[in-house]
Design a protein around this motif. Sequence first.
Motif, PDB file in Angstrom:
ATOM      1  N   GLU A  65      -1.443 -10.072  -3.000  1.00  0.00           N
ATOM      2  CA  GLU A  65      -1.681  -9.889  -1.560  1.00  0.00           C
ATOM      3  C   GLU A  65      -1.999  -8.421  -1.244  1.00  0.00           C
ATOM      4  OE1 GLU A  65      -2.716 -11.152   1.800  1.00  0.00           O
ATOM      5  OE2 GLU A  65      -2.189 -12.535   0.183  1.00  0.00           O
ATOM      6  N   ARG A  68      -5.568  -7.830  -2.312  1.00  0.00           N
ATOM      7  CA  ARG A  68      -6.519  -8.426  -1.352  1.00  0.00           C
ATOM      8  C   ARG A  68      -6.743  -7.468  -0.190  1.00  0.00           C
ATOM      9  NH1 ARG A  68      -3.639 -13.911  -2.011  1.00  0.00           N
ATOM     10  NH2 ARG A  68      -5.173 -15.123  -3.171  1.00  0.00           N
ATOM     11  N   LYS A  69      -5.639  -6.953   0.347  1.00  0.00           N
ATOM     12  CA  LYS A  69      -5.746  -6.043   1.506  1.00  0.00           C
ATOM     13  C   LYS A  69      -6.448  -4.751   1.099  1.00  0.00           C
ATOM     14  CE  LYS A  69      -1.873  -7.562   4.317  1.00  0.00           C
ATOM     15  NZ  LYS A  69      -0.455  -7.703   4.070  1.00  0.00           N
TER      16      LYS A  69
END
Length: 322
Positions: A65, A68-69
């Motif tokens: 995650e 992804r950011k």
Amino acid sequence: MSDRKVIAVVGATGAQGSGLVRAILNDPNGGFVARALTRDRTGTKAKELARLGAEVVEADVDNLENLRKAFAGAYGAYCVTFFWAHFSPEKEMAEAQSMAKAAKEAGLRHVIWSTLEDTRQWVPLSDNRMPTLQGKYKVPHFDGKGQSNHFFTDAGVPTTFLLTSFYWDNFIHFGMGPKKGPDGRWAITFPMGDKKLPGIAAEDIGKCAYAIFKKGEEFIGKTVAISGENLTGTEMAAAFAEVLGKEVRYTSVSPEAYRSFGFPGAEDLGNMFQFKRDFEEYFSGTRNPNFARSLNPSLEDFNTWLKRNKNALKLEDAAASA
Ligand SMILES: NC(=O)c1ccc[n+]([C@@H]2O[C@H](COP(=O)([O-])OP(=O)(O)OC[C@H]3O[C@@H](n4cnc5c(N)ncnc54)[C@H](OP(=O)(O)O)[C@@H]3O)[C@@H](O)[C@H]2O)c1
């Protein structure tokens, strides 16, 4: 600002990544901006990169995650893993897989994956010239990276596979510099016989990577290998002697002896040097300093690097510390 291409740099506070961040920042009209990934934006090195003008973003490569950011909205990414932080090829492979996944999801147009050879393609596990380590590797910190290449191709990520070389900075930070032996003489020690060891100033890796991003399309889907100079132990010792103004010899030991030195990673490095020695024609042949210089005209040779760093070398008197 807004039309400049963002490069997300994994390991931005480390040897490879920080060189790339600086290369981008040193070329403000080059069309790129640096997004520096760190686990701790309050760290000294991260704060320094922010001060120099990088966007600093917190991300842990173990957290998909986060990746992804960190990759969102970027044009490209420099992907590297950190074997010496954990000694686990499996962890490197999981991290590479996550980076490839996040890169695909973010629609990145160019990724550089800092990889190395899967040495098992040259030395299968059945080849007893060197021991098998961790059950299924010959050179764990190479093999896991090489085995990870397919994550990027399988995911359809436009990738350049960058084969790097031994950092000369290891003479400063990895305890590989000249040591004074019991005979009172200074020496560097490698299990390379009379074969050449491709080496590079770590800072130059980032400069070469930046050139690859600038050239873009030409390098997508390609494997490129870089070094600053390919030298024998005797040639490196001669450069030390000249720059330090004292006799420095090269002690060539057997890979078996090197593996038994007992420091963490000695077996892995013993196998690595043996691979580079036994497959010199391939390994040094692939790493052509002239090619690296075509990417990065300020590429340093060993003598230049040594002169610039001689005061940083911590010369060890092995006899005194024994
Ligand atoms: N030494 C050599 O001669 C040589 C030659 C070729 C290839 N290599 C390979 O180079 C790789 C390491 O690259 P490097 O030398 O550039 O690294 P490095 O100088 O050791 O620095 C790594 C940086 O990565 C960050 N980091 C560590 N774990 C992380 C994680 N889980 N998530 C996000 N960031 C993390 C740390 O930054 P923060 O603390 O700021 O998060 C650290 O500053 C190794 O895998 C090694 O096999 C080394």
